[in-house]
Write a protein that holds these residues in place. Structure first.
Motif, PDB file in Angstrom:
ATOM      1  N   LEU A 296       0.789  -1.339   0.188  1.00 37.95           N
ATOM      2  CA  LEU A 296      -0.003  -0.025   0.121  1.00 37.95           C
ATOM      3  C   LEU A 296       0.837   1.328  -0.062  1.00 37.95           C
ATOM      4  N   SER A 297       2.015   1.151   0.439  1.00 38.98           N
ATOM      5  CA  SER A 297       2.937   2.167   0.482  1.00 38.98           C
ATOM      6  C   SER A 297       3.228   2.928  -0.802  1.00 38.98           C
ATOM      7  N   ARG A 298       2.987   2.051  -1.824  1.00 39.25           N
ATOM      8  CA  ARG A 298       3.089   2.653  -3.196  1.00 39.25           C
ATOM      9  C   ARG A 298       2.370   3.692  -3.544  1.00 39.25           C
ATOM     10  N   ARG A 299       1.123   3.723  -2.944  1.00 39.82           N
ATOM     11  CA  ARG A 299       0.206   4.687  -3.183  1.00 39.82           C
ATOM     12  C   ARG A 299       0.685   6.072  -2.697  1.00 39.82           C
ATOM     13  N   SER A 300       1.519   5.954  -2.080  1.00 42.03           N
ATOM     14  CA  SER A 300       2.134   7.448  -1.820  1.00 42.03           C
ATOM     15  C   SER A 300       3.160   7.942  -2.802  1.00 42.03           C
ATOM     16  N   GLU A 301       3.614   6.884  -3.731  1.00 44.80           N
ATOM     17  CA  GLU A 301       4.566   7.332  -4.773  1.00 44.80           C
ATOM     18  C   GLU A 301       3.853   7.802  -5.970  1.00 44.80           C
ATOM     19  N   ARG A 302       2.399   7.994  -6.065  1.00 49.44           N
ATOM     20  CA  ARG A 302       1.883   7.984  -7.258  1.00 49.44           C
ATOM     21  C   ARG A 302       2.348   9.461  -7.708  1.00 49.44           C
ATOM     22  N   ARG A 303       2.419   9.752  -9.185  1.00 52.15           N
ATOM     23  CA  ARG A 303       2.846  11.022  -9.644  1.00 52.15           C
ATOM     24  C   ARG A 303       1.682  11.449 -10.537  1.00 52.15           C
ATOM     25  N   LEU A 318      -2.981  10.623 -14.183  1.00 49.43           N
ATOM     26  CA  LEU A 318      -3.102   9.940 -12.778  1.00 49.43           C
ATOM     27  C   LEU A 318      -2.334   8.696 -12.776  1.00 49.43           C
ATOM     28  N   ASP A 319      -1.660   8.662 -12.112  1.00 55.64           N
ATOM     29  CA  ASP A 319      -0.566   7.287 -11.684  1.00 55.64           C
ATOM     30  C   ASP A 319      -1.294   6.257 -10.509  1.00 55.64           C
ATOM     31  N   LEU A 320      -1.865   5.265 -10.746  1.00 54.35           N
ATOM     32  CA  LEU A 320      -2.469   4.553 -10.068  1.00 54.35           C
ATOM     33  C   LEU A 320      -1.702   3.110  -9.826  1.00 54.35           C
ATOM     34  N   ARG A 321      -0.391   3.088 -10.229  1.00 54.30           N
ATOM     35  CA  ARG A 321       0.139   1.774 -10.264  1.00 54.30           C
ATOM     36  C   ARG A 321       0.355   1.506  -8.770  1.00 54.30           C
ATOM     37  N   GLU A 327      -9.537   1.849  -3.667  1.00 55.95           N
ATOM     38  CA  GLU A 327      -9.035   3.222  -3.571  1.00 55.95           C
ATOM     39  C   GLU A 327      -9.127   4.049  -5.117  1.00 55.95           C
ATOM     40  N   ALA A 328      -8.393   3.084  -6.062  1.00 56.44           N
ATOM     41  CA  ALA A 328      -8.128   3.507  -7.472  1.00 56.44           C
ATOM     42  C   ALA A 328      -9.486   4.033  -8.053  1.00 56.44           C
ATOM     43  N   LEU A 329     -10.531   3.350  -7.799  1.00 55.55           N
ATOM     44  CA  LEU A 329     -11.906   3.932  -8.308  1.00 55.55           C
ATOM     45  C   LEU A 329     -12.360   5.281  -7.917  1.00 55.55           C
ATOM     46  N   ALA A 330     -12.024   5.484  -6.463  1.00 56.84           N
ATOM     47  CA  ALA A 330     -12.342   6.730  -5.896  1.00 56.84           C
ATOM     48  C   ALA A 330     -11.507   7.809  -6.448  1.00 56.84           C
ATOM     49  N   ASP A 331     -10.348   7.604  -6.588  1.00 51.12           N
ATOM     50  CA  ASP A 331      -9.468   8.598  -7.157  1.00 51.12           C
ATOM     51  C   ASP A 331      -9.702   8.616  -8.746  1.00 51.12           C
ATOM     52  N   VAL A 332     -10.253   7.875  -9.541  1.00 51.94           N
ATOM     53  CA  VAL A 332     -10.533   7.873 -10.841  1.00 51.94           C
ATOM     54  C   VAL A 332     -11.676   9.101 -10.893  1.00 51.94           C
ATOM     55  N   GLU A 333     -12.904   8.598 -10.025  1.00 55.51           N
ATOM     56  CA  GLU A 333     -13.968   9.617 -10.091  1.00 55.51           C
ATOM     57  C   GLU A 333     -13.678  11.105  -9.917  1.00 55.51           C
ATOM     58  N   PHE A 335     -10.773  12.535 -10.317  1.00 52.07           N
ATOM     59  CA  PHE A 335      -9.717  12.973 -11.488  1.00 52.07           C
ATOM     60  C   PHE A 335     -10.578  13.347 -12.492  1.00 52.07           C
ATOM     61  N   VAL A 336     -11.745  12.200 -13.066  1.00 51.22           N
ATOM     62  CA  VAL A 336     -12.542  12.818 -13.959  1.00 51.22           C
ATOM     63  C   VAL A 336     -13.323  13.833 -13.956  1.00 51.22           C
ATOM     64  N   ASP A 337     -13.915  13.992 -12.823  1.00 51.18           N
ATOM     65  CA  ASP A 337     -14.677  15.258 -12.122  1.00 51.18           C
ATOM     66  C   ASP A 337     -13.891  16.494 -12.455  1.00 51.18           C
ATOM     67  N   GLU A 338     -12.544  16.343 -12.027  1.00 49.21           N
ATOM     68  CA  GLU A 338     -11.927  17.693 -12.156  1.00 49.21           C
ATOM     69  C   GLU A 338     -11.548  18.031 -13.726  1.00 49.21           C
ATOM     70  N   GLY A 339     -11.262  16.939 -14.434  1.00 50.46           N
ATOM     71  CA  GLY A 339     -11.240  17.095 -15.737  1.00 50.46           C
ATOM     72  C   GLY A 339     -12.481  17.902 -16.603  1.00 50.46           C
TER      73      GLY A 339
END
Length: 393
Positions: A296-303, A318-321, A327-333, A335-339
């Motif tokens: 899960l610590s990789r989440r903090s490394e998203r760019r 958006l980097d979700l690797r 968690e990724a689906l919440a970030d995508v929602e 991210f798309v709203d901001e776009g």
């Protein structure tokens, strides 16, 4: 005037012959030899009337199999015969007779104790039966109350779901109106500020209600899922998403043996017997953890790469690797709203290749949105299957 020894011998000889002929005989006697004869001879049994040794009084209770006693010494002492005379008689009667009388007395005492214990046990059994009857009545009452409570809970859950769905629909409509107003205003600062305030308020409502709605919908799906649908999924394979026991957590199979599977539940990895697992989906199942996620610590490394537009500064990549699917689906929602609010032409979502579970879940979520022009995996020179490009109309 018959001699007791001779009289006892004659009586025993008569009783033996009567017994051999099958004659029914009731013989009363105080002769000790006949009591021993009844004890030792098949077809003959002792019997006596119980006597209270303390009060020297009859009880009028018959005891089968127990020889009686004349209580001669006790009665003699009771009626006033001098104690030295009684003691002298005890000594003269012989040790064997004294032992026999003592044995009979002990048997009588034990019989009385056994009767008392039986009476007490009978009383306790009756009390236990009454308590059991009361417990059965109480259980029936609680079962009826539980049935009523479950029915009331189901009705309240259905009502709450309906209300939550209605609120969620209204909040989503508010978000869409805010996005549309921003677009129509063509990035006018004042209109943008007002629309973004309305958008933030709508998002707060959505965030508050979405969690409750999803939890209730998940519960509703668990209770209404048909067993045939689960059985049709097929055998468990590496990469599949499985549930542990009924109503247990869902995880992703990362290793398989003949009897066990290694299942990843986010950061937690556990060995589970195959008999406890139920397949709920293949590698593309929504909601399962990504097998390629190292931690899960990789989440903090998203760019996130930002590019400036005339109206707003917005992320376009958006980097979700390494992220978990939920968690990724919440970030995508978000991210798309901001776009949408910023009015960009397209966005890039970097999810990596891995097993494809994360990409499939993101595509499923994007397909449910009605405000996108489209989405697709990127060309090979831009990341291929590891990147999804979202376009707006």
């Amino acid at each position: 005037g018959t001699d007791p020894a001779e009289g006892g011998a004659l009586a025993e000889a008569v009783l033996r012959r009567l017994t051999a002929r099958g004659t029914r005989v009731v013989a009363t006697t105080h002769v000790g030899a006949l009591k021993a004869f009844a004890h030792d001879t098949p077809g003959v049994a002792n019997g006596s009337m119980a006597f209270d040794r303390e009060t020297i009084a009859p009880t009028y209770r018959f005891r089968a199999g127990v020889p009686g006693s004349s209580y001669a010494f006790e009665i003699a002492a009771r009626v006033g015969l001098p104690a030295p005379v009684v003691q002298d008689a005890r000594e003269r009667v012989g040790e064997a007779s004294v032992r026999l009388d003592a044995l009979v007395a002990d048997v009588e005492k034990r019989a009385a104790e056994a009767e008392a214990d039986l009476a007490a046990a009978t009383a306790r059994l009756a009390e236990a039966d009454e308590r059991l009857a009361r417990a059965d009545r109480t259980r029936a009452d609680y079962d009826a109350r539980l049935d009523r409570l479950r029915s009331d809970t189901d009705a309240r859950r259905a009502q709450a779901l309906a209300e939550a769905d209605e609120i969620l629909a209204g909040a989503n409509a508010a978000v869409e109106r805010a996005v549309r107003e921003i677009r129509e205003a063509q990035a006018d600062p004042e209109a943008t500020r007002e629309a973004r305030e309305a958008l933030d308020a709508a998002r707060a409502v959505v965030a508050k209600r979405t969690g409750a709605v999803k939890r209730r919908q998940t519960e509703r799906k668990r209770t209404t899922t048909a067993p045939a649908a689960v059985a049709a999924v097929g055998p468990i394979e590496t990469g599949d998403h499985v549930r542990v026991d009924e109503g247990g957590p869902v995880g992703e199979v990362i290793e398989l043996t003949a009897r066990e599977a290694v299942v990843a539940f986010g950061q937690l990895v556990s060995r589970v017997k195959l008999g406890r697992l139920v397949k709920v989906g293949g590698p593309a199942a929504r909601g399962g953890p990504s097998r390629s996620s190292p931690a899960l610590s990789r989440r903090s490394e998203r760019r996130a790469t930002a590019s400036a537009t005339p109206a707003l500064s917005v992320r376009t990549r958006l980097d979700l690797r390494g992220a978990r699917v939920d968690e990724a689906l919440a970030d995508v929602e978000q991210f798309v709203d901001e776009g949408l609010v910023a009015g960009v032409a397209s966005l890039e979502i970097l999810h990596g290749k891995g097993t494809g579970a994360l990409r499939a879940a993101i595509h499923e979520a994007l397909a449910r949105r009605g405000d996108l022009a489209g989405f697709a995996v990127a060309p090979l020179d831009q990341g291929g299957d590891g990147v999804t490009v979202v376009t707006f109309g």
